[in-house]
Enzyme design. Structure first.
Site, PDB file in Angstrom:
ATOM      1  N   ASP A 226      23.732  24.864 -25.799  1.00 59.82           N
ATOM      2  CA  ASP A 226      24.004  23.770 -24.861  1.00 59.82           C
ATOM      3  C   ASP A 226      24.705  24.368 -23.657  1.00 59.82           C
ATOM      4  OD1 ASP A 226      24.698  21.073 -23.766  1.00 59.82           O
ATOM      5  OD2 ASP A 226      24.042  20.434 -25.750  1.00 59.82           O
ATOM      6  N   HIS A 300      20.670  21.588 -20.109  1.00 54.52           N
ATOM      7  CA  HIS A 300      21.729  22.066 -20.999  1.00 54.52           C
ATOM      8  C   HIS A 300      21.664  23.587 -21.106  1.00 54.52           C
ATOM      9  CE1 HIS A 300      23.000  18.070 -21.967  1.00 54.52           C
ATOM     10  NE2 HIS A 300      21.806  17.731 -22.412  1.00 54.52           N
ATOM     11  N   ASP A 363      16.164  16.952 -23.294  1.00 52.02           N
ATOM     12  CA  ASP A 363      16.859  15.750 -22.840  1.00 52.02           C
ATOM     13  C   ASP A 363      17.691  16.026 -21.601  1.00 52.02           C
ATOM     14  OD1 ASP A 363      18.526  17.354 -24.616  1.00 52.02           O
ATOM     15  OD2 ASP A 363      20.047  15.838 -24.243  1.00 52.02           O
ATOM     16  N   GLU A 364      17.983  14.982 -20.878  1.00 53.25           N
ATOM     17  CA  GLU A 364      18.985  14.963 -19.805  1.00 53.25           C
ATOM     18  C   GLU A 364      18.830  16.105 -18.805  1.00 53.25           C
ATOM     19  OE1 GLU A 364      22.478  12.671 -22.281  1.00 53.25           O
ATOM     20  OE2 GLU A 364      22.444  14.858 -22.327  1.00 53.25           O
ATOM     21  N   TYR A 455      24.993   7.694 -34.307  1.00 55.51           N
ATOM     22  CA  TYR A 455      25.777   8.729 -33.640  1.00 55.51           C
ATOM     23  C   TYR A 455      27.164   8.771 -34.287  1.00 55.51           C
ATOM     24  CZ  TYR A 455      22.536  10.136 -30.007  1.00 55.51           C
ATOM     25  OH  TYR A 455      21.475  10.695 -29.346  1.00 55.51           O
ATOM     26  N   PHE A 456      27.376   9.779 -35.116  1.00 55.02           N
ATOM     27  CA  PHE A 456      28.575   9.823 -35.935  1.00 55.02           C
ATOM     28  C   PHE A 456      29.778  10.419 -35.202  1.00 55.02           C
ATOM     29  CE2 PHE A 456      26.415   9.734 -40.394  1.00 55.02           C
ATOM     30  CZ  PHE A 456      25.964   8.443 -40.130  1.00 55.02           C
ATOM     31  N   TRP A 504      27.611  14.841 -33.013  1.00 59.65           N
ATOM     32  CA  TRP A 504      27.956  15.558 -31.788  1.00 59.65           C
ATOM     33  C   TRP A 504      29.451  15.866 -31.826  1.00 59.65           C
ATOM     34  CZ3 TRP A 504      23.852  17.143 -29.236  1.00 59.65           C
ATOM     35  CH2 TRP A 504      22.675  16.411 -29.333  1.00 59.65           C
ATOM     36  N   GLU A 506      31.741  17.075 -29.238  1.00 57.26           N
ATOM     37  CA  GLU A 506      32.643  17.201 -28.090  1.00 57.26           C
ATOM     38  C   GLU A 506      34.083  16.860 -28.460  1.00 57.26           C
ATOM     39  OE1 GLU A 506      28.774  15.987 -25.895  1.00 57.26           O
ATOM     40  OE2 GLU A 506      29.653  15.793 -27.870  1.00 57.26           O
TER      41      GLU A 506
END
Length: 729
Positions: A226, A300, A363-364, A455-456, A504, A506
């Site tokens: 990423d 990414h 993605d993105e 989304y955990f 995810w 972060e």
């Protein structure tokens, strides 16, 4: 990639940048959430999914397809024999269940070729009346237990069910007399682990694999690259890990943490050598789990570009691996040499991961750098593509052909639909279910992994620790999801491979926090993916037995904190109300930097509008106020949306905490200078502020004055003091 529901064009505008970051932050509007849950609540395979309860329940998760209870029980004691015939697979599985029983119940099992009474027999049998390679039957009587399957995978899952059936009862360890016939609803039953944002050591990856196996989950999607890191060793390009696997964490606390060996700020990071990857892949295979690696492209890409600047679309790429969260505009360029680089990387990845699928992200990919680059625009003309979406599609189709030549299949996030989908590509739909619907309708396979439900990194309960996304996604919400869109015909539904939840990281800095965020919600998604039964009450009744197994295995799982009444005069940031919910996050403090140096504070804050309300405070006897505050770096890539953040001009150089009556435009009743907190990276208790008593109950609004968005000043706690307490101060 972290998500919102609706597809959108990536324009460099305030609205789009904020939407993009909200996607990264796992946010969406209340209306969108409600619509999604409404859509999903009506989904299902009518011929497969039943809302009826199992009449003869057993404490097994995921719930088996068919259960018939018998009379009596089979007693398991030290020396109970496991019979597995001559096959190596049977022996491996018998050793696996024997180890589980020893670790969780302290009972040692033996092994024997005897298949008579008093034994637990594992057999691969072609005539077994179960369907599919993962199906199995389990017949337990007071005399013996027989687990049979067509395939070693089914035999393994039968062993997992056998272990779950065991319980301590009168007379010792026992298995109820029961006949189970079972097979999974979906082939893809997955978890995704983000190792790019924070590195987890190999021993933790193996523990996660073990826990997945006990839930009959069979796909570990491993997010290895990423913007913030490149975590997998590539022999041909060593700088990917030499440079790309390391970063300086965001904020002044990390910048001040000097490594004596280098005289520079300490680097955070780590990577997986190819030998470690091979070992992890083999370990996963022994647990019936396929690892699907993800190598992000064309976005990414910041870590890879920091290692090899020639890969950048920008003429001035950053030489450092960045530490901000959010969406960077860094894209790979589309020179032939860069496409060859990507193929070289995938070539080594294919050699390490024998599974059918390789994930390429997709993605993105904000297209600004491509639009601004004369060379990329010229390259588009050379390739004959009409716009930047088609250019991304060109890259995806090129990688799909390369992977096909290696006998593999490409899978990517649902943005790979934009500009045209590669012929044999599979879509992982995260922006709701639309991507899966579009892919399946066009004859492509799809996996459902929609935000926010799966989304955990969203907190499982409304608790301050561990940090995570501001919204709470409960285990019941996860269980309510059904990965069979009603918008598809029965024929199209055959293209839905299954379902996956994403972890995810972060805001999930440590492995034990990964466990907390994953379990027991992973059990809910496991039952959704495996079982033909939809029964929340039954699942809830079976859950305590699973939690006891977690305790025996040393799993740090999430459970709600004991409820307690709010202190009428004190609130933490999580007990205060946020003034808005644009991008609410539960953020960890910057200090202490050393994880062994003490526990860090956690603050609930909307980074777009740092503002809190102490609602209905009784001010009739309050004469003073004490506030403890912290500061966290504004390390969020939100593009031009940052200009929408309103800044209140400070009266002093470093700013103040202002307290206003009734609403945020009301009378200012207290001002607390921030000067004492400026040099402190941890929480600071500000000097006491005097306030005049007011009759009745009032809301108090807390905001900070500041010159810039960085740092974000945050409330840790607020204490209202009565006259006696104020005098004591």
């Amino acid at each position: 990639m972290i998500g919102e529901l609706e597809p959108r064009e990536y324009r460099q505008s305030q609205h789009t940048a904020l939407a993009a970051f909200s996607k990264r932050s796992g946010l969406m509007s209340v209306a969108a959430v409600a619509l999604t849950l409404l859509m999903l609540s009506g989904c299902g395979h009518s011929e497969q999914l039943s809302s009826a309860r199992i009449d003869t329940p057993v404490n097994v998760i995921p719930a088996p397809g068919s259960v018939e209870r018998g009379e009596g029980r089979f007693m398991v004691t030290d020396g109970t024999q496991l019979a597995f015939g001559d096959g190596a697979e049977g022996k491996r599985i018998a050793e696996y269940v024997s180890d589980l029983v020893r670790r969780t119940y302290g009972v040692g099992l033996g092994s024997s070729g005897n298949t008579g009474n008093g034994v637990i027999q594992f057999e691969l049998a072609a005539g077994t009346s179960v369907t599919g390679p993962e199906g199995y039957s389990l017949v337990a009587t007071p005399e013996r237990i027989v687990v049979s399957a067509h395939d070693a995978r089914g035999l393994f899952y039968g062993a997992v069910t056998l272990w779950q059936l065991m319980s301590q009862g009168e007379g010792g360890l026992q298995v109820p007399a029961v006949t189970i016939k079972d097979s999974p609803r979906f082939d893809w039953r997955g978890l995704m682990l983000d190792s790019a944002r924070y590195y987890q050591p190999p021993e933790f990856i193996r523990k996660l694999i073990d826990l997945m196996a006990l839930h009959k989950l069979n796909v570990l999607h491993w997010h290895l690259t990423d913007d913030q890191a490149w975590r997998i060793e590539i022999k041909k390009y060593p700088r990917l890990t030499e440079v790309g696997a390391w970063r300086v964490a965001a904020g002044p606390a990390a910048a001040a943490d000097i490594d004596p060996a280098t005289g520079k700020p300490r680097l955070y990071g780590g990577y997986y050598s190819q030998d470690e990857v091979r070992e992890i892949v083999a370990y996963a295979a022994s647990r019936n789990i396929t690892i699907v690696p993800e190598i992000d492209m064309p976005g990414h890409a910041s870590a890879a570009i920091a290692a090899y600047p020639r890969l950048a679309a920008s003429s001035k790429p950053s030489p450092q691996v960045p530490a901000d969260w959010g969406i960077y505009s860094s894209l790979f360029n589309v020179e032939e040499s860069t496409l060859t680089f990507l193929e070289d990387v995938l070539d080594e990845v294919v050699s390490l991961f024998p599974g059918a699928y390789i994930h390429i992200g997709g993605d993105e990919a904000v297209k600004d750098e491509w639009k601004a680059s004369p060379r990329v625009q010229a390259r588009m003309r050379e390739l004959g593509v009409k716009d930047e979406h088609e250019l991304q599609s060109y890259i995806v189709q090129r990688m799909e052909k390369f992977l096909s030549s290696k006998g593999r299949r490409l899978i990517g996030w649902d943005e790979i639909l934009e500009g045209g989908l590669a012929p044999n590509a599979t879509v992982m739909s995260w922006r709701g279910i639309d991507g899966a619907v579009a892919a399946a309708s066009a004859g492509h396979d799809a996996v459902l992994s929609p935000h926010p439900t799966l989304y955990f990194d969203h907190r499982p309960y409304d608790v301050p620790r561990p940090p995570g996304r501001g919204r709470v996604i409960t285990i019941e919400e996860v269980y309510a999801f059904d990965p069979a869109p009603a918008a598809l015909s029965e024929e199209q539904r055959k293209h839905i491979l299954g379902v996956q939840a994403n972890i995810w990281t972060e805001h999930i800095r440590t492995p034990d926090r990964v466990e907390f965020m994953a379990f027991p919600r992973a059990a809910a998604i496991a039952e959704v993916a495996w079982s033909p039964v939809k029964d929340w009450d039954g699942f809830s009744a079976r859950l305590p037995a699973l939690l006891d197994r977690y305790k025996a295995l040393g799993v740090r799982f999430a459970q709600p904190a004991p409820s307690r009444p709010l202190d009428p005069f004190r609130r933490t940031s999580h007990e205060l109300s946020l003034c808005s919910d644009k991008i609410p996050l539960s953020l960890e403090d910057d200090a202490p930097v050393d994880s062994q140096g003490g526990e860090r504070a956690v603050f609930l804050v909307d980074i777009m509008q740092p503002c809190w309300l102490f609602k209905a405070a009784d001010l009739s006897k309050v004469t003073s106020l004490v506030a403890s505050v912290g500061q966290v770096p504004f390390n969020f890539q939100i593009g031009d949306a940052v200009t929408a953040i309103e800044l209140q001009a400070p009266a002093t150089a470093v700013g103040e905490l202002e307290v206003r009556l009734d609403d945020c435009n009301g009378e200012r009743v207290a001002v607390l200078p921030l000067a004492p907190a400026v040099g402190n990276f941890a929480v600071t208790k500000l000097p006491v502020a005097k306030i005049a008593p007011r009759e009745g109950r009032h809301d108090l609004c807390f905001t900070f004055t500041r010159k810039s968005v960085d740092p974000i000043w945050v409330i840790d706690s607020v204490q209202l003091q009565t006259s006696s307490a104020g005098e004591a101060e």
